[in-house]
Write an enzyme that holds these catalytic residues in place. Structure first.
Site: not given
Ligand SMILES: *Cc1c(COP(=O)(O)O)cnc(C)c1O
Ligand code: SF4
Length: 348
Positions: A91, A108, A111, A311, A318
């Site tokens: 991304r 979790c 999640c 996000d 983000k």
């Molecule tokens: C969250 C994420 C990252 C990492 O982002 P940082 O701000 O560097 O921690 C990288 N690629 C994708 C697709 C993400 O969702």
């Molecule tokens: S991927 Fe989802 S279920 Fe697995 S540790 Fe991360 S938040 Fe928890």
């Protein structure tokens, strides 16, 4: 409580008195939809007197997960949109997510990838998929960092992890390998010599982003596992999700950020909850979250300060919620500006 095995089902949790015994069909619906696992280390950290426990809240399923809400999405952060080869999400220009496994030692309840993970999900990578992903990374010189995620990458055997790490070692322009994991705290026995050797075999700088949401997740064994990683020259950073009923108060957040810092984990991100299905009962508002995290600045050292991140739904990346540069309140929500300058409506 002393348990030697992980719990993987509603009936086991009923036998352990962690879910009230009932014949309700909804439990089997829930079990079919979303994976369940709680490791012995985490079971031991649950304390049900008083009945409201921050660890139980995170891992013991609730029928509220079957509630439906219009805002909730199958793919809340837009992984699919930026998937280049199976498991590889590109991304941002300089970094990729590589989802190398689709299972976790614990599941979790909040999640954000719950629709894509678990033993029933279609997430395993074949040797060909791994080859294709490494090939993509090799062909994209702008990729400086590879973030191993999933699922939980450290659930893989050191032997399988080594295949990926050696592949990355051969790619000159990759300088950083970051691993997002709960393993050090939830399954500390996996941080063993074989794993440490595998990590040490890499010529890249290795960071582990340790996921924890409450200080009670730091068991004695977990703290020992963190120490081993530290001693092996692996840098540790934190990631936390802001969760109703788990850490939505100043005291819990202060204790958690200090606990990370005391264990040589640099606080990195607190995530605003994504709109994953069946997670509404964990939600707190952006306004409440911003106020809470803003206050941390005064009460604890600069060393302990995380960024509060959201996000943007749909895969736009983000944003830092505590910066006024990219967030504007309007009547029924917010206008968020992504890093490319595009605006998105966010319904809180
Ligand atoms: C969250 C994420 C990252 C990492 O982002 P940082 O701000 O560097 O921690 C990288 N690629 C994708 C697709 C993400 O969702
Ligand atoms: S991927 Fe989802 S279920 Fe697995 S540790 Fe991360 S938040 Fe928890």
């Amino acid at each position: 409580m002393t348990h030697i095995k992980s719990a993987y089902s509603v009936s086991e949790l009923m036998d352990l008195d962690l879910i009230p015994k009932s014949q309700d069909d909804q439990w089997s619906m829930l079990e079919q939809k979303y994976a369940i696992a709680i490791t012995p280390t985490i079971l031991k950290q649950i304390n049900l007197s008083p009945s409201h426990d921050p660890i139980a809240q995170q891992f013991i399923p609730s029928l509220k997960e079957l509630d439906k809400n219009d805002q909730e999405l199958e793919d809340p952060i837009g992984d699919y949109k930026h998937t280049k080869t199976k498991g590889l999400v590109h991304r941002y220009p300089d970094r990729v997510l590589f989802k190398i496994v689709h299972i976790c030692p614990v599941y979790c309840r909040f999640c954000f990838r719950r629709e894509m993970i678990g033993p029933n999900a279609d997430g395993s990578l074949s040797p060909q998929d791994i080859h294709d992903a490494l090939n993509y990374i090799n062909n994209h010189k702008e990729i400086w960092e590879v973030i191993l995620t999933g699922g939980d990458p450290l659930i893989l055997s050191p032997r399988r992890l080594k295949i990926i790490i050696s592949g990355l070692n051969k790619i000159e322009h990759v300088k950083i390998i970051r691993i997002h994991s709960r393993v050090p705290l939830v399954e500390p026995s996996f941080i063993n010599d074989a794993l440490l050797e595998t990590l040490a075999s890499s010529s890249k700088a290795i960071y582990i982003a340790v996921h924890a949401n409450h200080k009670n997740e730091f068991s004695k064994d977990g703290i020992k596992a963190l120490k081993k990683l530290n001693d092996a020259n692996i840098s540790l950073i934190s990631q936390t999700v802001l969760l109703r009923g788990v850490n939505d108060n100043l005291t819990a957040l202060i204790e958690l950020m200090k606990c990370f810092t005391e264990n040589h984990i640099k606080p990195y991100y607190i995530h605003h909850l994504d709109h994953a299905k069946g997670t509404e009962h964990f939600r707190i508002s952006v306004q409440e979250g911003r106020e809470l995290i803003y206050k941390l600045r005064g009460y604890i050292s600069g060393l302990c300060q995380p960024h509060y991140m959201l996000d943007i739904p749909g895969g736009y990346g983000k944003i830092d919620l505590n910066s006024d540069l990219n967030i504007k309140k309007i009547d029924n929500g917010y206008i968020l500006t992504d890093y490319l300058g595009n605006e998105h409506f966010y319904n809180d």
